[in-house]
Each structure stands twice: as C-alpha cells, then as structure tokens.
Scaffold this active site. Structure first.
Site, PDB file in Angstrom:
ATOM      1  N   LYS A   1       2.035 -20.309  60.505  1.00  0.00           N
ATOM      2  CA  LYS A   1       3.101 -21.314  60.395  1.00  0.00           C
ATOM      3  C   LYS A   1       2.590 -22.658  60.872  1.00  0.00           C
ATOM      4  CE  LYS A   1       7.469 -18.844  61.142  1.00  0.00           C
ATOM      5  NZ  LYS A   1       8.522 -18.681  62.157  1.00  0.00           N
TER       6      LYS A   1
ATOM      7  N   ARG B   1      23.889 -16.256  68.541  1.00  0.00           N
ATOM      8  CA  ARG B   1      24.860 -17.348  68.380  1.00  0.00           C
ATOM      9  C   ARG B   1      26.084 -16.886  67.597  1.00  0.00           C
ATOM     10  NH1 ARG B   1      20.398 -21.012  65.809  1.00  0.00           N
ATOM     11  NH2 ARG B   1      20.156 -18.929  64.962  1.00  0.00           N
TER      12      ARG B   1
ATOM     13  N   SER C   1      16.689 -24.431  66.082  1.00  0.00           N
ATOM     14  CA  SER C   1      15.487 -25.280  66.060  1.00  0.00           C
ATOM     15  C   SER C   1      15.304 -25.891  64.682  1.00  0.00           C
ATOM     16  CB  SER C   1      14.259 -24.452  66.426  1.00  0.00           C
ATOM     17  OG  SER C   1      14.342 -24.016  67.747  1.00  0.00           O
TER      18      SER C   1
ATOM     19  N   HIS D   1      18.709 -22.681  73.793  1.00  0.00           N
ATOM     20  CA  HIS D   1      17.622 -21.924  74.431  1.00  0.00           C
ATOM     21  C   HIS D   1      17.689 -22.096  75.955  1.00  0.00           C
ATOM     22  CE1 HIS D   1      15.254 -22.429  70.452  1.00  0.00           C
ATOM     23  NE2 HIS D   1      15.591 -21.160  70.562  1.00  0.00           N
TER      24      HIS D   1
HETATM   25  O1  PNS Z   1      12.618 -17.904  67.832  1.00  0.00           O
HETATM   26  P1  PNS Z   1      12.131 -16.987  66.767  1.00  0.00           P
HETATM   27  O2  PNS Z   1      11.297 -17.719  65.740  1.00  0.00           O
HETATM   28  O3  PNS Z   1      13.232 -16.166  66.134  1.00  0.00           O
HETATM   29  O4  PNS Z   1      11.127 -15.957  67.529  1.00  0.00           O
HETATM   30  C1  PNS Z   1      10.554 -14.917  66.832  1.00  0.00           C
HETATM   31  C2  PNS Z   1       9.528 -14.151  67.712  1.00  0.00           C
HETATM   32  C3  PNS Z   1       8.386 -15.067  68.132  1.00  0.00           C
HETATM   33  C4  PNS Z   1      10.212 -13.608  68.935  1.00  0.00           C
HETATM   34  C5  PNS Z   1       9.032 -12.975  66.807  1.00  0.00           C
HETATM   35  O5  PNS Z   1       8.523 -13.501  65.622  1.00  0.00           O
HETATM   36  C6  PNS Z   1       7.987 -12.118  67.481  1.00  0.00           C
HETATM   37  O6  PNS Z   1       8.294 -11.322  68.327  1.00  0.00           O
HETATM   38  N1  PNS Z   1       6.720 -12.310  67.070  1.00  0.00           N
HETATM   39  C7  PNS Z   1       5.612 -11.518  67.575  1.00  0.00           C
HETATM   40  C8  PNS Z   1       5.155 -10.500  66.549  1.00  0.00           C
HETATM   41  C9  PNS Z   1       5.914  -9.194  66.665  1.00  0.00           C
HETATM   42  O7  PNS Z   1       5.968  -8.568  67.714  1.00  0.00           O
HETATM   43  N2  PNS Z   1       6.526  -8.756  65.556  1.00  0.00           N
HETATM   44  C10 PNS Z   1       7.257  -7.499  65.521  1.00  0.00           C
HETATM   45  C11 PNS Z   1       8.711  -7.662  65.918  1.00  0.00           C
HETATM   46  S1  PNS Z   1       9.684  -7.988  64.511  1.00  0.00           S
END
Ligand code: PNS
Length: 164
Positions: free
Chosen positions: A42, A91, A129, A18
């Site tokens: 979560k 990745r 993570s 990150h």
């Molecule tokens: O690091 P991660 O867990 O892959 O991050 C995921 C994240 C937080 C970027 C994603 O879950 C997100 O954008 N959440 C906000 C809700 C949203 O906009 N959902 C629609 C897009 S799929």
C-alpha cells in the site's frame, strides 16, 4: 500478571476516534501497545515513521501506552509480545462484517488471542482515516477530525509534498 493488549491498525492518519479507543483501552489494560501495521503493497499518505511520530505525540499523556511498528501476521506479533488481547474499534454495523472476519481468522491462527471490541464516542462515529485523507488531500479543513498533534504532522507532510 500484567494485562497487555495490542491495538493494531494502519492509522493513516490516526483520527480522534482512534485516540478515543486508545484512551478507553489504556484504562482497561495495564499496558497497551499500539501496533502500526506496515503493508508494503500500500502507498500510505503518511509514512510509518510519520504515523508513529503523530501517535507518540498524541498519547504523551498516557503513561501505559507504547507505539510500535509491526509487519507480518498480527497474531505472531501479539504472541511475540506476550499479549492475549487485540483491541479493535467498532463505529457502526458497517464495520462488523470486516471485523468479524478478521477476528475469526485471527482466532483460527491462534486460539490464545482474543479480540475485544470497543465503541468510540458517538461524535467520532462518522470518522475514518480514508475520509480524513480525502478531505486533507483535497484541501479541506480536517483539524476537528484528528488529534492536534496529528494535524501538525499532516500539515507539515502535505506542505512538503506541495513544494515544487
Ligand atoms: O486500521 P486497519 O487498516 O483496518 O488495520 C488493519 C490491520 C493492520 C489491523 C490488519 O490489516 C492486520 O492485522 N494486518 C496484519 C496482517 C494479518 O495479520 N492479517 C490476517 C488478519 S485478517
């Protein structure tokens, strides 16, 4: 015009991968906001405040990077901030399907916001993570997987949790 991007994620915990993406994106944009997504359904290892504290300490050397919490839809957050770019790290090919789906949904929700993918350094490409969480909660050495500032926050949180 100042170029602003959002780098969203759960960052539970932030890894060296990150931080590598943050450093790369901070060179490409005038301003980078790292958005720590809070998902109330979560149960994270680190609270949002702990993730923010760890990230702020890790990016102290980057003058154009801010760390913030966000809730709700990512495209709403990006629009509210005036950002037209979302940065995500890739990745390996295994990430692609999920990232493609997310980028397409976000584009459908707002055609004004593009997703830019950046590759981490090869040596961080195995890190996630969830792997770090597993190593840490099972008592393994995670120090080479996270920025030192994140390691300090994790050590404190895990030690507090181990108290009877
Ligand atoms: O690091 P991660 O867990 O892959 O991050 C995921 C994240 C937080 C970027 C994603 O879950 C997100 O954008 N959440 C906000 C809700 C949203 O906009 N959902 C629609 C897009 S799929």
């Amino acid at each position: 015009m100042r170029r602003l991007a959002i780098y969203p994620g759960s960052f539970d915990p932030p890894t060296l991968g990150h931080l590598d993406v943050i450093e790369r994106a901070s060179r490409l944009f005038d301003e980078l906001i790292v958005g720590v997504g809070v998902n109330s359904s979560k149960k994270p290892m680190l609270s949002a405040d702990e993730r923010i504290e760890a990230l702020r300490a890790s990016v102290a050397h980057l003058a154009n990077v801010q760390i913030e919490e966000f809730t709700g839809l990512l495209v709403h957050y990006a629009t509210e901030k005036g950002a037209h770019s979302i940065v995500r790290g890739l990745r390996a090919t295994a990430d692609f399907e999920y990232e493609f789906q997310m980028a397409m949904v976000n584009r459908r929700l707002s055609d004004d916001v593009d997703t830019i993918f950046l590759m981490t350094k090869w040596e961080h490409s195995y890190l996630s993570s969830s792997i770090v969480r597993e190593v840490a909660t099972l008592g393994g050495d995670y120090s080479g997987m996270v920025p030192p500032e994140v390691g300090k926050v994790m050590a404190r949180v895990l030690a507090d949790r181990a108290q009877p």
